[in-house]
Design a protein around this motif. Structure first.
Motif: not given
Length: 263
Positions: A60, A83, A86, A92-97, A99-100
């Motif tokens: 992350t 972006q 991605s 991959e970017s997610r709100p709670k986790t 950018t992984r």
């Protein structure tokens, strides 16, 4: 190794050029803007770190606040860079986790930018071999189709590229551009839209591997005659001869590249 965002990246700020009058009272450092060049530089830095293995799949990245401060760039520039990564399947970017980094099989490895990032450092030999395997599958078949379907304009593009390769040599950027244009012309002569889509990827693979194998020493031999054999067969409408000449060209290019990596 930077894993899980534990280490801060280096700033992307140019060192100011000082005049004698500036040396006593240097101007305060200012944050860069958010132009395309800047977020492209951030994408290059992060992309190269991911492709080289500095960041591993599953890692992350630091949050945008930490990264933008460490790189001394705006948060919007960092977001735009993410972006870009991605869109190429690297993260991959997610709100709670956050950018992984995604698994390697999700990466668009044939994207010209991703190829550039792979060759910005020391590329993995297996990755280089896979590029040549792709070329050995695609390009001989393309040369065979080109021998059947080429027209006068296609042959002129190939001749012009060969002339530029001779004039500039592949040790120069102009010569490598001509090399890429020759391979592009062969793909275009197939009149096969699905093959033509690969032009940018094949061209980038040709350019980066050619440049890479000259990093430490000059090319062991002149590859222009190999290209001339491909052209002669295509111009003569010799389908099998064109395929065989291209196969040999790609095989010899792999040998040169392997030699450069081992040397």
């Amino acid at each position: 190794m930077m894993t899980n965002g534990n280490a801060a990246p280096e700033p992307l700020v140019d060192s100011p050029v000082e005049s004698p009058a500036d040396s006593e009272a240097p101007a305060p450092r200012t944050r860069r803007g958010t132009g395309r060049r800047l977020h492209g530089a951030i994408a290059h830095k992060l992309g190269a770190a991911i492709v080289s293995g500095e960041y591993r799949p599953g890692d992350t990245l630091s949050g945008e606040v930490a990264f933008s401060e460490a790189l001394d760039v705006s948060r919007s520039a960092y977001r735009e860079a993410v972006q870009v990564l991605s869109a190429k399947g690297l993260v991959e970017s997610r709100p709670k986790t956050g950018t992984r980094v995604l698994p390697r099989n999700r990466w668009n490895l044939l994207d010209p930018d991703v190829l550039a990032w792979a060759f910005s450092g020391e590329p993995d030999i297996q990755f280089v071999r896979s590029l040549f395997e792709l070329r050995s599958i695609v390009e001989p078949a393309a040369a065979r189709l080109a021998a059947e379907r080429r027209d006068k304009a296609d042959l002129k593009e190939m001749r012009d590229a060969l002339a530029a390769m001779r004039r500039h040599t592949l040790a120069t950027e102009a010569g490598r551009t001509a090399d890429r244009e020759f391979h592009n012309a062969v793909l275009a002569a197939t009149r096969n839209d699905a093959l033509v889509v690969l032009t940018a990827s094949i061209g980038a693979a040709v350019a980066w591997t050619t440049q890479f194998k000259q990093r430490s020493r000059a090319l062991p031999r002149n590859p222009v005659p190999d290209h001339v054999k491909v052209y002669d067969a295509i111009a003569a409408g010799d389908v099998e001869g064109a395929g065989e000449a291209m196969r040999l060209l790609v095989d010899l290019a792999l040998e040169d590249t392997r030699s450069a990596m081992e040397g």
